[in-house]
Design a protein around this motif. Structure first.
Motif, mmCIF file in Angstrom:
data_model
loop_
_atom_site.group_PDB
_atom_site.id
_atom_site.type_symbol
_atom_site.label_atom_id
_atom_site.label_comp_id
_atom_site.label_asym_id
_atom_site.label_seq_id
_atom_site.Cartn_x
_atom_site.Cartn_y
_atom_site.Cartn_z
ATOM 1 N N LEU A 91 0.953 -1.248 -0.055
ATOM 2 C CA LEU A 91 -0.039 -0.007 -0.019
ATOM 3 C C LEU A 91 0.898 1.325 -0.081
ATOM 4 N N VAL A 92 1.971 1.238 0.836
ATOM 5 C CA VAL A 92 2.675 2.467 0.871
ATOM 6 C C VAL A 92 3.545 2.762 -0.122
ATOM 7 N N ILE A 93 4.226 1.697 -0.780
ATOM 8 C CA ILE A 93 4.909 1.926 -2.031
ATOM 9 C C ILE A 93 4.181 2.407 -3.282
ATOM 10 N N ASN A 94 3.036 1.590 -3.371
ATOM 11 C CA ASN A 94 2.296 2.073 -4.578
ATOM 12 C C ASN A 94 1.489 3.282 -4.344
ATOM 13 N N LEU A 95 1.107 3.790 -3.254
ATOM 14 C CA LEU A 95 0.387 5.157 -3.059
ATOM 15 C C LEU A 95 1.625 6.176 -3.086
ATOM 16 N N SER A 96 2.732 6.161 -2.508
ATOM 17 C CA SER A 96 3.890 6.864 -2.684
ATOM 18 C C SER A 96 4.227 7.087 -4.266
ATOM 19 N N TYR A 97 4.230 6.133 -5.075
ATOM 20 C CA TYR A 97 4.426 6.039 -6.422
ATOM 21 C C TYR A 97 3.589 7.178 -7.112
ATOM 22 N N ILE A 98 2.336 7.012 -6.686
ATOM 23 C CA ILE A 98 1.383 7.840 -7.283
ATOM 24 C C ILE A 98 1.538 9.415 -6.962
ATOM 25 N N GLU A 99 2.056 9.462 -5.487
ATOM 26 C CA GLU A 99 2.314 11.076 -5.249
ATOM 27 C C GLU A 99 3.413 11.281 -5.885
ATOM 28 N N LEU A 100 4.416 10.440 -6.305
ATOM 29 C CA LEU A 100 5.628 10.919 -6.958
ATOM 30 C C LEU A 100 5.393 11.157 -8.398
ATOM 31 N N ILE A 101 4.782 10.436 -8.813
ATOM 32 C CA ILE A 101 4.291 10.807 -10.417
ATOM 33 C C ILE A 101 3.527 12.209 -10.637
ATOM 34 N N SER A 102 2.678 12.446 -9.411
ATOM 35 C CA SER A 102 1.596 13.558 -9.535
ATOM 36 C C SER A 102 2.650 14.604 -9.276
ATOM 37 N N LEU A 103 4.071 14.693 -8.794
ATOM 38 C CA LEU A 103 4.741 15.750 -8.661
ATOM 39 C C LEU A 103 5.429 16.401 -10.043
ATOM 40 N N SER A 104 5.180 15.454 -11.107
ATOM 41 C CA SER A 104 5.823 15.397 -12.387
ATOM 42 C C SER A 104 4.707 16.202 -13.246
ATOM 43 N N ALA A 105 5.073 16.966 -14.347
ATOM 44 C CA ALA A 105 4.298 17.456 -15.222
ATOM 45 C C ALA A 105 3.697 16.105 -16.108
ATOM 46 N N PRO A 106 2.356 16.107 -16.440
ATOM 47 C CA PRO A 106 1.572 15.066 -16.834
ATOM 48 C C PRO A 106 2.357 14.314 -17.956
ATOM 49 N N GLU A 107 2.936 15.120 -18.889
ATOM 50 C CA GLU A 107 3.578 14.631 -20.056
ATOM 51 C C GLU A 107 5.046 13.847 -20.006
ATOM 52 N N MET A 108 5.351 14.347 -18.577
ATOM 53 C CA MET A 108 6.712 13.637 -18.259
ATOM 54 C C MET A 108 6.490 12.374 -17.441
ATOM 55 N N ALA A 109 5.460 12.275 -16.996
ATOM 56 C CA ALA A 109 5.386 11.311 -15.655
ATOM 57 C C ALA A 109 5.246 9.726 -16.464
ATOM 58 N N PRO A 110 5.692 8.617 -15.826
ATOM 59 C CA PRO A 110 5.446 7.330 -16.426
ATOM 60 C C PRO A 110 4.137 6.914 -16.350
ATOM 61 N N ASN A 111 3.931 5.790 -17.128
ATOM 62 C CA ASN A 111 2.612 5.094 -16.991
ATOM 63 C C ASN A 111 2.404 4.744 -15.685
ATOM 64 N N ARG A 112 1.291 5.135 -15.196
ATOM 65 C CA ARG A 112 0.856 4.736 -13.716
ATOM 66 C C ARG A 112 0.573 3.222 -13.464
ATOM 67 N N LEU A 113 -0.078 2.662 -14.458
ATOM 68 C CA LEU A 113 -0.156 1.191 -14.149
ATOM 69 C C LEU A 113 1.248 0.379 -14.370
ATOM 70 N N LEU A 114 2.038 0.842 -15.281
ATOM 71 C CA LEU A 114 3.344 0.003 -15.480
ATOM 72 C C LEU A 114 4.136 0.138 -14.303
ATOM 73 N N GLY A 115 4.166 1.577 -13.745
ATOM 74 C CA GLY A 115 4.828 1.501 -12.563
ATOM 75 C C GLY A 115 4.481 0.764 -11.503
ATOM 76 N N ILE A 116 3.161 0.681 -10.988
ATOM 77 C CA ILE A 116 2.486 -0.180 -10.037
ATOM 78 C C ILE A 116 2.825 -1.627 -10.305
ATOM 79 N N LEU A 117 2.709 -2.174 -11.438
ATOM 80 C CA LEU A 117 3.109 -3.580 -11.622
ATOM 81 C C LEU A 117 4.433 -3.886 -11.396
ATOM 82 N N ALA A 118 5.329 -2.749 -12.014
ATOM 83 C CA ALA A 118 6.714 -3.036 -11.564
ATOM 84 C C ALA A 118 7.081 -3.146 -10.109
#
Length: 301
Positions: free
Chosen positions: A39-66
């Motif tokens: 829970l912590v790692i995947n929610l942190s990942y969502i927070e992390l990519i939300s800090l990036s500009a949308p066009e620069m952020a990696p794919n959310r699902l791919l990151g969560i799977l990884a």
């Protein structure tokens, strides 16, 4: 603000104690640790990519799977041992984590090639995913492998609790010492000298020194409690002081590293998900840098 920090801090401490004690209920499987980190790692990942500009952020699902797969690789030894396939090998775990990371970076390249549209910031998205896997996949794995210390050292049962306690409580008690020093003493008694005025305007050298002192005291107390742990501080108090300084310094650097990410995104907090603390990243930032130091202290380079 202080009241909110106190009750939220109490909840986090109770959760930490639960993680420390779960081996008495579930043996070497640590399902509570796994679920909390999932829970912590995947929610942190969502927070992390939300800090990036949308066009620069990696794919959310791919990151969560990884990240979920990297997390699962940390349990490969207990699973193999359950079926009697092989003896526990920490090298196998790290190879699994490395190969998993490389696989998903390769998948990220393929995805960008398939869906390429000119112009595209594809290299930025791939680099962002690579950073995410390191920051939220590999660094937390050091913490998990500290919890599995008993699995690799069956003659030293119970020491993994001590290692996890060090990684959890030393940086957090150091944070508390720095916070209260900055809140009540800096500027009134001790003066105010900013540590990093642009990166983290509220951090002072006085607070940092107080945090290191509390970190050292916490480490000495834990090492005294686990005086028979051969991998921790076999040469006594002076070694515990060095370890406390290393862990406390790593906690401060972890906090500043996350501040760097937020400042580059012009954000004060990663999110508002945890009242009084900000986001989940704001809570775990110091632990991410402390875990590798504790790991290499007991396992060696």
């Amino acid at each position: 603000m202080l009241k909110t920090r106190l009750w939220m801090g109490t909840i986090l401490i109770v959760l930490g104690v639960g993680i420390l004690q779960e081996s008495q209920w579930f043996g070497q499987w640590f399902p509570l640790l796994g679920l909390v980190l999932l829970l912590v790692i995947n929610l942190s990942y969502i927070e992390l990519i939300s800090l990036s500009a949308p066009e620069m952020a990696p794919n959310r699902l791919l990151g969560i799977l990884a990240l979920t797969t990297i997390l699962a690789m940390n349990w490969i030894n207990p699973i193999l041992q359950l079926f009697g396939l092989m003896n526990p090998s920490i090298e196998l775990t790290w190879k699994g984590i490395l190969y998993t990371s490389l696989l998903f970076i390769f998948i990220a390249f393929l995805r960008e090639m398939i869906f390429y549209v000119n112009p595209s910031p594809a290299p930025h998205r791939i680099a962002s995913l690579l950073f995410s896997l390191f920051y939220l996949g590999i660094l937390p794995s050091f913490f998990i492998q500290l919890r599995f210390y008993d699995l690799y050292h069956p003659n030293d049962r119970g020491y993994s609790q001590v290692l996890v306690a060090l990684t959890l409580f030393v940086p957090k008690f150091g944070d508390i010492g720095a916070y209260f020093t900055g809140k009540f003493l800096t500027g009134r008694v001790l003066g105010r000298h900013l540590m990093t005025p642009k990166l983290s305007p509220k951090k002072t050298f006085q607070g940092g020194i107080a945090g290191l002192i509390v970190s050292v005291l916490t480490t000495v107390i834990i090492c005294r409690y686990a005086s028979d742990c051969p991998a921790l501080c076999p040469q006594g108090t002076w070694q515990a002081i060095i370890l406390g300084l290393l862990l406390g310094s790593a906690g401060i650097l972890g906090d500043l590293a996350e501040s760097l990410i937020k400042r580059c995104s012009e954000k004060k907090d990663a999110s508002n998900s945890i009242p009084g603390f900000g986001g989940i990243l704001d809570v775990i930032d110091s632990l991410l840098f402390t875990a590798p130091i504790a790991y290499f202290w007991v396992y060696g380079l």
